[in-house]
Design a protein around this motif. Structure first.
Motif, PDB file in Angstrom:
ATOM      1  N   GLY A  76       0.833  -1.194   0.000  1.00 37.14           N
ATOM      2  CA  GLY A  76       0.000   0.000   0.000  1.00 37.14           C
ATOM      3  C   GLY A  76       0.867   1.242   0.000  1.00 37.14           C
ATOM      4  N   GLU A  77       0.243   2.383  -0.114  1.00 41.59           N
ATOM      5  CA  GLU A  77       1.025   3.623  -0.169  1.00 41.59           C
ATOM      6  C   GLU A  77       1.781   3.902   1.124  1.00 41.59           C
ATOM      7  OE1 GLU A  77      -2.516   6.838   0.804  1.00 41.59           O
ATOM      8  OE2 GLU A  77      -2.125   6.271  -1.282  1.00 41.59           O
ATOM      9  N   ARG A  78       1.337   3.309   2.243  1.00 41.59           N
ATOM     10  CA  ARG A  78       2.016   3.542   3.517  1.00 41.59           C
ATOM     11  C   ARG A  78       2.800   2.328   4.014  1.00 41.59           C
ATOM     12  NH1 ARG A  78      -2.667   5.595   6.816  1.00 41.59           N
ATOM     13  NH2 ARG A  78      -3.873   5.974   4.968  1.00 41.59           N
ATOM     14  N   GLY A  79       3.022   1.365   3.121  1.00 40.34           N
ATOM     15  CA  GLY A  79       3.862   0.244   3.507  1.00 40.34           C
ATOM     16  C   GLY A  79       3.304  -1.100   3.095  1.00 40.34           C
ATOM     17  N   TYR A  80       3.866  -2.126   3.696  1.00 38.90           N
ATOM     18  CA  TYR A  80       3.566  -3.515   3.345  1.00 38.90           C
ATOM     19  C   TYR A  80       2.933  -4.260   4.513  1.00 38.90           C
ATOM     20  CZ  TYR A  80       6.995  -2.724  -0.380  1.00 38.90           C
ATOM     21  OH  TYR A  80       7.682  -2.241  -1.468  1.00 38.90           O
ATOM     22  N   VAL A  81       2.119  -5.241   4.164  1.00 37.85           N
ATOM     23  CA  VAL A  81       1.680  -6.273   5.102  1.00 37.85           C
ATOM     24  C   VAL A  81       2.128  -7.582   4.464  1.00 37.85           C
ATOM     25  CG1 VAL A  81      -0.257  -7.389   6.259  1.00 37.85           C
ATOM     26  CG2 VAL A  81      -0.332  -4.925   5.800  1.00 37.85           C
ATOM     27  N   ILE A  82       2.890  -8.370   5.209  1.00 39.18           N
ATOM     28  CA  ILE A  82       3.416  -9.621   4.680  1.00 39.18           C
ATOM     29  C   ILE A  82       3.017 -10.746   5.625  1.00 39.18           C
ATOM     30  CG2 ILE A  82       5.495 -10.874   3.966  1.00 39.18           C
ATOM     31  CD1 ILE A  82       6.834  -8.037   3.715  1.00 39.18           C
ATOM     32  N   MET A  83       2.450 -11.803   5.062  1.00 39.51           N
ATOM     33  CA  MET A  83       2.002 -12.953   5.840  1.00 39.51           C
ATOM     34  C   MET A  83       2.682 -14.206   5.334  1.00 39.51           C
ATOM     35  SD  MET A  83      -1.942 -11.901   5.650  1.00 39.51           S
ATOM     36  CE  MET A  83      -1.622 -10.591   4.505  1.00 39.51           C
ATOM     37  N   THR A  84       3.055 -15.064   6.272  1.00 37.22           N
ATOM     38  CA  THR A  84       3.641 -16.351   5.912  1.00 37.22           C
ATOM     39  C   THR A  84       3.238 -17.376   6.960  1.00 37.22           C
ATOM     40  OG1 THR A  84       5.681 -17.435   5.203  1.00 37.22           O
ATOM     41  CG2 THR A  84       5.844 -16.018   7.138  1.00 37.22           C
ATOM     42  N   ALA A  86       3.585 -20.119   9.783  1.00 36.30           N
ATOM     43  CA  ALA A  86       4.524 -20.456  10.852  1.00 36.30           C
ATOM     44  C   ALA A  86       4.128 -21.860  11.315  1.00 36.30           C
ATOM     45  CB  ALA A  86       4.449 -19.442  11.983  1.00 36.30           C
ATOM     46  N   GLY A  87       4.567 -22.849  10.595  1.00 33.58           N
ATOM     47  CA  GLY A  87       4.149 -24.218  10.860  1.00 33.58           C
ATOM     48  C   GLY A  87       2.756 -24.458  10.297  1.00 33.58           C
ATOM     49  N   GLU A  88       2.150 -25.544  10.736  1.00 32.12           N
ATOM     50  CA  GLU A  88       0.821 -25.914  10.241  1.00 32.12           C
ATOM     51  C   GLU A  88      -0.295 -25.169  10.968  1.00 32.12           C
ATOM     52  OE1 GLU A  88       0.236 -28.279   7.729  1.00 32.12           O
ATOM     53  OE2 GLU A  88       2.403 -28.108   7.472  1.00 32.12           O
ATOM     54  N   GLU A  89       0.028 -24.606  12.122  1.00 36.90           N
ATOM     55  CA  GLU A  89      -1.006 -24.099  13.021  1.00 36.90           C
ATOM     56  C   GLU A  89      -1.226 -22.596  12.985  1.00 36.90           C
ATOM     57  OE1 GLU A  89      -2.599 -26.369  15.162  1.00 36.90           O
ATOM     58  OE2 GLU A  89      -1.478 -27.870  14.037  1.00 36.90           O
ATOM     59  N   ALA A  90      -0.281 -21.845  12.394  1.00 39.95           N
ATOM     60  CA  ALA A  90      -0.348 -20.400  12.581  1.00 39.95           C
ATOM     61  C   ALA A  90       0.218 -19.630  11.388  1.00 39.95           C
ATOM     62  CB  ALA A  90       0.412 -20.011  13.847  1.00 39.95           C
ATOM     63  N   VAL A  91      -0.037 -18.332  11.408  1.00 40.31           N
ATOM     64  CA  VAL A  91       0.471 -17.412  10.398  1.00 40.31           C
ATOM     65  C   VAL A  91       1.214 -16.278  11.108  1.00 40.31           C
ATOM     66  CG1 VAL A  91      -1.764 -16.218  10.302  1.00 40.31           C
ATOM     67  CG2 VAL A  91      -0.156 -15.903   8.467  1.00 40.31           C
ATOM     68  N   LEU A  92       2.343 -15.893  10.525  1.00 45.14           N
ATOM     69  CA  LEU A  92       3.103 -14.745  11.004  1.00 45.14           C
ATOM     70  C   LEU A  92       2.786 -13.583  10.080  1.00 45.14           C
ATOM     71  CD1 LEU A  92       5.333 -13.337  12.669  1.00 45.14           C
ATOM     72  CD2 LEU A  92       7.005 -14.328  11.082  1.00 45.14           C
ATOM     73  N   THR A  93       2.322 -12.483  10.663  1.00 46.17           N
ATOM     74  CA  THR A  93       2.000 -11.277   9.902  1.00 46.17           C
ATOM     75  C   THR A  93       2.911 -10.154  10.366  1.00 46.17           C
ATOM     76  OG1 THR A  93      -0.317 -11.914   9.644  1.00 46.17           O
ATOM     77  CG2 THR A  93       0.182  -9.584   9.402  1.00 46.17           C
ATOM     78  N   ILE A  94       3.488  -9.441   9.402  1.00 48.89           N
ATOM     79  CA  ILE A  94       4.292  -8.279   9.768  1.00 48.89           C
ATOM     80  C   ILE A  94       3.831  -7.071   8.958  1.00 48.89           C
ATOM     81  CG2 ILE A  94       6.279  -9.762  10.263  1.00 48.89           C
ATOM     82  CD1 ILE A  94       6.988  -7.334   7.694  1.00 48.89           C
ATOM     83  N   MET A  95       4.096  -5.900   9.511  1.00 52.33           N
ATOM     84  CA  MET A  95       3.859  -4.647   8.801  1.00 52.33           C
ATOM     85  C   MET A  95       5.203  -3.948   8.654  1.00 52.33           C
ATOM     86  SD  MET A  95       0.325  -3.265  10.377  1.00 52.33           S
ATOM     87  CE  MET A  95      -0.199  -4.357  11.676  1.00 52.33           C
ATOM     88  N   ALA A  96       5.481  -3.467   7.440  1.00 51.65           N
ATOM     89  CA  ALA A  96       6.773  -2.851   7.156  1.00 51.65           C
ATOM     90  C   ALA A  96       6.580  -1.496   6.477  1.00 51.65           C
ATOM     91  CB  ALA A  96       7.607  -3.769   6.268  1.00 51.65           C
ATOM     92  N   LYS A  97       7.596  -0.672   6.572  1.00 47.05           N
ATOM     93  CA  LYS A  97       7.584   0.671   5.991  1.00 47.05           C
ATOM     94  C   LYS A  97       7.587   0.604   4.465  1.00 47.05           C
ATOM     95  CE  LYS A  97       9.932   2.712   9.929  1.00 47.05           C
ATOM     96  NZ  LYS A  97      11.161   3.343  10.434  1.00 47.05           N
ATOM     97  N   PRO A  98       7.119   1.670   3.804  1.00 51.83           N
ATOM     98  CA  PRO A  98       7.018   1.644   2.335  1.00 51.83           C
ATOM     99  C   PRO A  98       8.364   1.509   1.610  1.00 51.83           C
ATOM    100  CG  PRO A  98       6.381   3.794   3.199  1.00 51.83           C
ATOM    101  CD  PRO A  98       6.573   2.893   4.371  1.00 51.83           C
ATOM    102  N   ASN A  99       9.442   1.990   2.223  1.00 57.16           N
ATOM    103  CA  ASN A  99      10.757   1.920   1.568  1.00 57.16           C
ATOM    104  C   ASN A  99      11.591   0.757   2.106  1.00 57.16           C
ATOM    105  OD1 ASN A  99      11.077   2.969   4.104  1.00 57.16           O
ATOM    106  ND2 ASN A  99      12.515   4.572   3.507  1.00 57.16           N
ATOM    107  N   ALA A 100      10.920  -0.236   2.663  1.00 55.07           N
ATOM    108  CA  ALA A 100      11.596  -1.372   3.298  1.00 55.07           C
ATOM    109  C   ALA A 100      12.453  -2.155   2.308  1.00 55.07           C
ATOM    110  CB  ALA A 100      10.556  -2.299   3.920  1.00 55.07           C
ATOM    111  N   LYS A 101      13.559  -2.691   2.812  1.00 55.74           N
ATOM    112  CA  LYS A 101      14.425  -3.577   2.034  1.00 55.74           C
ATOM    113  C   LYS A 101      13.831  -4.987   2.135  1.00 55.74           C
ATOM    114  CE  LYS A 101      18.454  -0.761   3.076  1.00 55.74           C
ATOM    115  NZ  LYS A 101      17.708   0.268   3.826  1.00 55.74           N
ATOM    116  N   LEU A 102      13.037  -5.346   1.141  1.00 58.31           N
ATOM    117  CA  LEU A 102      12.231  -6.563   1.217  1.00 58.31           C
ATOM    118  C   LEU A 102      13.056  -7.834   1.291  1.00 58.31           C
ATOM    119  CD1 LEU A 102       9.280  -5.698  -1.158  1.00 58.31           C
ATOM    120  CD2 LEU A 102       9.301  -5.718   1.336  1.00 58.31           C
TER     121      LEU A 102
END
Length: 120
Positions: A76-84, A86-102
């Motif tokens: 988005g214009e104000r950054g990223y939301v990234i989900m992956t 974390a095993g079979e049971e859960a998801v890890l979600t992070i929010m990052a700045k728009p100029n983040a080093k992906l």
């Protein structure tokens, strides 16, 4: 206690890069397991949306013959939301700045997701 361990992994992830603003570990049914989110962020909303998006992305990956998905990313214009997963049971979600080093963030996320999966 496991919750403290989850919390520590999230705080380490947030501290690993100035580009990572927030993170949360969420069960596949959308419940927050642990979070390092700003106070102005609704944890329940993040949990529900993350679970729904990961489920939908997983289905799209299968239906479109892309195989298992590694991550879902929203830019988005104000950054990223990234989900992956974390095993079979859960998801890890992070929010990052728009100029983040992906590339670096993806590496940090992968390490954190593996650590969290072992704790689950």
């Amino acid at each position: 206690m496991r919750t403290d361990s989850f919390q520590q992994v999230l705080e380490d992830l947030n501290g690993a890069s100035a580009d990572v603003e927030a993170s949360a570990l969420i069960s596949n049914d959308g419940l927050i397991i642990a979070s390092a989110l700003p106070t102005n962020v609704d944890e329940d909303r993040v949990g529900a949306m993350s679970a729904a998006l990961l489920s939908l992305g997983d289905r799209a990956g299968r239906e479109l013959a892309r195989g298992d998905i590694d991550r879902i990313m929203i830019q988005g214009e104000r950054g990223y939301v990234i989900m992956t997963s974390a095993g079979e049971e859960a998801v890890l979600t992070i929010m990052a700045k728009p100029n983040a080093k992906l590339g670096l963030i993806f590496l940090d996320i992968k390490r954190a997701a593996e650590a969290l999966a072992k704790l689950l």
